[in-house]
Design an enzyme around this catalytic site. Structure first.
Site, PDB file in Angstrom:
ATOM      1  N   TYR A 182     -11.145   5.895   2.575  1.00 31.65           N
ATOM      2  CA  TYR A 182     -12.183   5.678   3.586  1.00 31.65           C
ATOM      3  C   TYR A 182     -13.011   6.932   3.867  1.00 31.65           C
ATOM      4  O   TYR A 182     -13.912   6.901   4.706  1.00 31.65           O
ATOM      5  CB  TYR A 182     -11.548   5.153   4.874  1.00 31.65           C
ATOM      6  CG  TYR A 182     -11.142   3.702   4.754  1.00 31.65           C
ATOM      7  CD1 TYR A 182     -11.965   2.687   5.241  1.00 31.65           C
ATOM      8  CD2 TYR A 182      -9.968   3.344   4.122  1.00 31.65           C
ATOM      9  CE1 TYR A 182     -11.614   1.363   5.106  1.00 31.65           C
ATOM     10  CE2 TYR A 182      -9.603   2.018   3.971  1.00 31.65           C
ATOM     11  CZ  TYR A 182     -10.434   1.022   4.459  1.00 31.65           C
ATOM     12  OH  TYR A 182     -10.088  -0.300   4.316  1.00 31.65           O
ATOM     13  N   SER A 185       0.829  -1.205   0.000  1.00 37.30           N
ATOM     14  CA  SER A 185       0.000   0.000   0.000  1.00 37.30           C
ATOM     15  C   SER A 185       0.863   1.253   0.000  1.00 37.30           C
ATOM     16  O   SER A 185       0.576   2.230  -0.707  1.00 37.30           O
ATOM     17  CB  SER A 185      -0.930   0.004   1.214  1.00 37.30           C
ATOM     18  OG  SER A 185      -1.854  -1.058   1.167  1.00 37.30           O
ATOM     19  N   ALA A 209      -4.871  -0.358  -2.644  1.00 37.36           N
ATOM     20  CA  ALA A 209      -4.127   0.006  -1.443  1.00 37.36           C
ATOM     21  C   ALA A 209      -5.094   0.164  -0.275  1.00 37.36           C
ATOM     22  O   ALA A 209      -6.242   0.575  -0.455  1.00 37.36           O
ATOM     23  CB  ALA A 209      -3.381   1.320  -1.665  1.00 37.36           C
ATOM     24  N   LYS A 210      -4.634  -0.175   0.909  1.00 39.51           N
ATOM     25  CA  LYS A 210      -5.433   0.101   2.114  1.00 39.51           C
ATOM     26  C   LYS A 210      -4.979   1.469   2.620  1.00 39.51           C
ATOM     27  O   LYS A 210      -4.141   1.587   3.525  1.00 39.51           O
ATOM     28  CB  LYS A 210      -5.261  -0.989   3.166  1.00 39.51           C
ATOM     29  CG  LYS A 210      -6.318  -0.936   4.264  1.00 39.51           C
ATOM     30  CD  LYS A 210      -6.296  -2.187   5.118  1.00 39.51           C
ATOM     31  CE  LYS A 210      -7.320  -2.113   6.246  1.00 39.51           C
ATOM     32  NZ  LYS A 210      -8.716  -2.114   5.770  1.00 39.51           N
ATOM     33  N   ALA A 211      -5.516   2.493   1.966  1.00 39.42           N
ATOM     34  CA  ALA A 211      -5.075   3.862   2.182  1.00 39.42           C
ATOM     35  C   ALA A 211      -6.162   4.686   2.855  1.00 39.42           C
ATOM     36  O   ALA A 211      -7.350   4.509   2.580  1.00 39.42           O
ATOM     37  CB  ALA A 211      -4.704   4.499   0.837  1.00 39.42           C
TER      38      ALA A 211
END
Length: 288
Positions: A162, A62, A156-158
């Site tokens: 969110y 990420s 990506a866990k960005a």
């Protein structure tokens, strides 16, 4: 319970454990202004973090998607996570690792000269959806859509991804729902605000193709469980109106684990045998 900024315990920051209340950053931290941060949510069961290394590897991936490099190796992150659990006396708990661009010489969109930081915290956390874990969650349908891969690094866990999750969940909770379901930029069913989604029809499972959102580690684990049980899994595009014909539904995620869904908008689902079997099987698997 005290706020997350006012607790006892230790948080690992840039190579050392610091008192919880002192784990702070400067107001001009780049990530706070431009969302230049990535994170992982993980659960420990019996002192062991489930899929721990995969989470650490994804954290590095990420960061690369956001054009920065974490100055700690996967092995160093693994050791730090266990150090945090031990320091806080936890065997079962939630672990949050986050890497971000901090304050430095740059304070515009560009931030190549700013240092990259890494922090790891852990705390006790029960069922993410409360009693919905047993009776089935109720979901709203978000007005927002998951974006195209041409617009943002969708795998990506960005943190920036969110933003619409927060607003959608707030709107859902105001309606008495536990969460919200997103469609993607094409109008297909995508995911909830922090969990992937599965449906059951005629003994087979259908789940959206994660080509524009995170292919969760719990999602991957559950698909493996289903296939081990010789249950056919269709990873495909799902139109919203198809939900009328599905019999069961559940969510998957590190925080959500396997949570049954009883209602999405006007569509209703039973908390059936397959849902229960997978939820119970997952609970057993993570504690092996």
């Amino acid at each position: 319970m005290a706020g997350y900024d006012n607790r006892d315990g230790k948080i690992w920051m840039d190579g050392k454990l610091v008192p919880w209340r002192e784990a702070n950053v400067h107001i001009l931290t780049h990530a706070m202004h431009y969302a230049s941060s990535v994170f992982e949510g993980e659960r420990a069961y019996g002192g062991k973090i489930f899929k721990s290394r995969e989470h650490s590897e994804r954290l590095h991936f990420s960061a690369g998607e956001l054009d920065f490099q974490i100055p700690w190796t996967v092995d160093e992150i693994e050791a730090a996570k266990l150090q945090v659990l031990t320091a806080n006396g936890l065997t079962d708990g939630y672990v949050r690792a986050i890497a971000w661009r901090g304050a430095g010489e740059d304070m515009g969109v560009a931030s190549a000269r700013n240092p990259v930081h890494l922090s790891i915290a852990a705390w006790e956390w029960g069922a993410y959806y409360g009693d919905a874990k047993m009776k089935g969650a109720k979901l709203d349908i978000s007005k927002w859509k998951r974006p195209s891969p041409e617009t943002i690094p969708v795998h990506a866990k960005a943190a920036g991804l969110y933003m619409i999750c927060t607003t959608s969940k707030h709107a859902a909770e105001a309606k008495g729902c536990s969460d919200a379901l997103f469609m993607d930029y094409r109008g297909y069913v995508a995911e909830a605000t922090g969990a992937n989604i599965f449906f059951v029809k005629d003994g087979e499972v259908h789940t959206p193709d994660p080509d524009c959102f995170l292919n969760g580690l719990t999602r991957q684990t559950v698909i493996g469980m289903l296939r081990d049980r010789k249950i056919k899994v269709h990873e495909r595009y799902i139109m919203p109106e198809e939900m009328e014909g599905f019999e069961q539904c559940w969510l998957t995620g590190t925080a959500a684990e396997v949570t049954p869904v009883g209602q999405i908008g006007d569509y209703r689902f039973e908390v059936g045998a397959m849902t229960r079997e997978i939820a119970e099987g997952y609970e057993k698997l993570v504690r092996e």
